[in-house]
Design an enzyme around this catalytic site. Structure first.
Site, mmCIF file in Angstrom:
data_model
loop_
_atom_site.group_PDB
_atom_site.id
_atom_site.type_symbol
_atom_site.label_atom_id
_atom_site.label_comp_id
_atom_site.label_asym_id
_atom_site.label_seq_id
_atom_site.Cartn_x
_atom_site.Cartn_y
_atom_site.Cartn_z
ATOM 1 C CD GLU A 36 1.828 -41.176 -3.283
ATOM 2 O OE1 GLU A 36 1.878 -39.938 -3.146
ATOM 3 O OE2 GLU A 36 2.069 -41.748 -4.378
ATOM 4 N N GLY A 185 21.545 -28.222 -18.467
ATOM 5 C CA GLY A 185 22.543 -27.977 -17.418
ATOM 6 C C GLY A 185 21.926 -27.312 -16.218
ATOM 7 N N GLY A 186 20.709 -27.730 -15.854
ATOM 8 C CA GLY A 186 20.063 -27.241 -14.627
ATOM 9 C C GLY A 186 20.525 -28.076 -13.443
ATOM 10 C CG LEU A 190 24.733 -28.634 -13.596
ATOM 11 C CD1 LEU A 190 24.861 -27.212 -13.067
ATOM 12 C CD2 LEU A 190 25.829 -28.913 -14.622
ATOM 13 N N GLY A 280 13.826 -29.933 -17.257
ATOM 14 C CA GLY A 280 12.810 -29.345 -16.401
ATOM 15 C C GLY A 280 11.746 -30.365 -16.027
ATOM 16 C CG MET A 327 8.579 -27.382 -9.840
ATOM 17 S SD MET A 327 8.539 -28.448 -11.271
ATOM 18 C CE MET A 327 6.906 -28.113 -11.916
ATOM 19 C CG HIS A 330 13.242 -25.986 0.691
ATOM 20 N ND1 HIS A 330 14.066 -26.836 0.004
ATOM 21 C CD2 HIS A 330 13.473 -24.759 0.199
ATOM 22 C CE1 HIS A 330 14.779 -26.133 -0.867
ATOM 23 N NE2 HIS A 330 14.424 -24.868 -0.764
ATOM 24 C CG HIS A 453 38.870 -18.889 14.865
ATOM 25 N ND1 HIS A 453 39.088 -18.650 13.526
ATOM 26 C CD2 HIS A 453 40.054 -19.336 15.378
ATOM 27 C CE1 HIS A 453 40.355 -18.919 13.253
ATOM 28 N NE2 HIS A 453 40.967 -19.345 14.352
#
Ligand code: FAD
Ligand code: NAI
Length: 474
Positions: A36, A185-186, A190, A280, A327, A330, A453
């Protein structure tokens, strides 16, 4: 130097995909190295993605709620002040704790971690330019490309991460801008629009399509989300395409075209102090030396693989953002485990029909399986059941009643086809939908399962009741 001992698995990239594969490989007794270059493990997600954004979302929500939503709860607060530097410090502390934790997990599972940039020399060797200077070569029986993705730039708008920013800049601004334009507005658009709007910026989101939320969000839910975000003060320009930008003035100007059915109708100009580019992300394979081993990427830059994550060189695999599919962290994690299982045991499994999505706005939006428009487009018959949080006792006591649960099921067999939630804690609640979908449950199976409940999850149960029969409380 050159380490002569050959590894069972060499992983390039220590993001969610890479570090999970390293831990899993260690657990499976493989001799594994993870390379990395960032200087910290965890990749985009831990360092500049999922984790820092959720820290900012959580704490900006708290700030916003203290400002606007305490009186009717019988809480009187005095002087409320934002300390942006400390808000950022809290975020940095969460990130640092988690990346250190991951480093410990690699060690614990016997996985080697090399800090440097990896590049293929040939099919069996990766050269590493070490962060501390110098070079080493790692030989492997198997390789895993887990190099992730980067923000897609907007042509003609140079990113400086101060005025023209990607999410990297948006999680680290030093002052709250007076105004912000968000291109796209993805989900990133947002979530970041929410953070900065709550902290005081005047935010306008410009979206090319007729709906917000990016790919996959149910249209009806997207409309509901837009309505609540607008109430919070975010402006939207849908069916609007950003054509070009000009950063020369004090304010940044964007030329936008209003579109109808994809065709430009009218042009106008928008301006703001800060512009967030959130159109994106694209796979990142620069400097990886794919050309040295003759590996191809597709027209969107994705490493081409088969159903077992193998490139055309079978002992070189690829998972996560660098290849096909959503993308999501998880998703990368599931693939990483499956890829190691293929290497070790010859079989692995990811159910791509059953990957949840969560947008961590307020309220949250979460879904799994097919949307109503997906089913319509494929002419698949379906039944819909919904249940509003305004009819749920816990949501009512929490004074937090916005949103609803929507279920889609096969009208013949009652098998669950999709779950879509907008509401408090939707991101946690979707786990139940994902489990139900994975096990092929019917909505009656869910409805006949006892739910405690008073909990928000009763709205989930009642949406299932509404799908196969009738809800009790609505
Ligand atoms: P990455 O995390 O990008 O990791 C790849 C790593 O490889 C990087 O650290 C990079 O430095 C390293 N690398 C690249 N090339 C080399 C090389 N040649 N040598 C050595 N190292 C190399 N997803 C969610 O599921 N939930 C969320 O809430 C969420 N929020 C997000 C918020 C933001 C602002 C962003 C940008 C993304 C978010 N995502 C979220 C998406 C998520 O971050 C990615 O899906 C995930 O990080 C993909 O993991 P990966 O391991 O494939 O790639
Ligand atoms: P996205 O693909 O979700 O959304 C980009 C949006 O920009 C689309 O709606 C598109 O129509 C619009 N767009 C493109 N060009 C445009 C133009 N010229 N003018 C106006 N609008 C334009 O991509 P985003 O939001 O950048 O996120 C990237 C990835 O990161 C996603 O795949 C997402 O899954 C992941 N992510 C996930 C999160 C989560 O799970 N909570 C949070 C943040 C990111």
């Amino acid at each position: 130097s050159s380490s002569s001992d050959e590894k069972d698995l060499v992983i390039i990239g220590g993001g969610v995909a890479g570090y999970v594969a390293a831990i899993k490989a260690g657990q499976e007794g493989l001799k594994v190295t993870c390379i990395e270059k960032r200087g910290a493990l965890g990749g985009t997600c831990l360092n500049v993605g999922c984790i820092p954004s959720k820290s900012l979302l959580n704490n900006s929500h708290m700030y916003h709620q203290i400002l606007h939503d305490t009186k009717n709860r019988g809480i009187e607060v005095g002087d409320v002040k934002l300390n942006l530097a400390n808000l950022m410090k809290a975020k940095d502390a969460s990130v640092a704790g988690l990346t250190k934790g991951v480093e410990f997990l690699l060690k614990k599972n016997g996985a080697e971690y090399i800090k440097g940039t990896g590049s293929f020399v040939n099919e069996n060797e990766v050269k590493v330019a070490l962060n501390d200077g110098g070079e080493t070569t790692v030989k492997g029986k198997n390789f895993l490309i887990a190099t992730g993705s980067e923000a897609t730039p907007f042509p003609g708008l140079e990113i400086d991460e101060k005025r023209v920013i990607t999410s990297n800049g948006a999680i680290a601004l030093e002052k709250v801008p007076e105004s912000m334009l968000v291109i796209g507005g993805g989900i990133i658009g947002l979530e970041m629009a929410s953070v900065w709007s709550r902290l005081g910026a005047k935010v306008t989101v410009v979206e090319f399509l007729g709906q917000i939320g990016g790919p996959g969000m149910d249209t009806e839910i997207a409309k509901a989300a837009q309505k609540t975000l607008k109430k919070q003060g975010i402006e939207f320009k849908l069916n609007t395409k950003v054509v070009s930008g000009d950063t020369s003035g004090e304010k940044i100007k964007l030329d936008v075209d209003a579109t109808k059915g994809g065709k430009s109708e009218t042009s106008s100009q928008l301006e703001a102090e800060t512009v967030l580019v959130a159109i994106g992300r694209r796979p990142y394979t620069a400097g990886l030396g794919l050309e040295n081993i003759g590996l191809d990427v597709d027209e969107r830059g994705r490493v081409i693989i088969d159903s077992e994550y193998r490139t055309k060189i079978p002992h070189i695999r690829c998972v996560g953002d660098a290849t096909f599919g959503p993308m999501l962290a998880h998703k990368a994690e599931e693939e990483a485990v499956a890829a190691v299982e293929y290497i070790k045991k010859g079989h692995g499994h990811v159910n791509y029909g059953c990957i949840p999505s969560v947008m961590y706005t307020y309220p949250e939006v979460a879904w799994v399986g097919q949307s109503e428009q997906d089913l319509k487009n494929q002419k698949i018959p379906y039944r819909v059941g919904t249940f509003p949080f305004s009819a749920n006792s816990r949501a009512k006591t929490n004074l937090d009643t916005e949103g609803y649960v929507k279920m889609l099921a096969d009208p013949e067999t009652d098998r669950l086809l999709g779950v879509h939630i907008i509401g408090p804690n939707a991101g946690e609640m979707i786990a139940e939908g994902t489990l139900a979908l994975e096990y092929g449950a019917s909505t009656e199976d869910i409805a006949r399962t006892c739910h405690a409940h008073p909990t928000l999850s009763e709205a989930f149960k009642e949406a299932a009741m509404a799908t196969y029969s009738k809800a009790i409380h609505f």
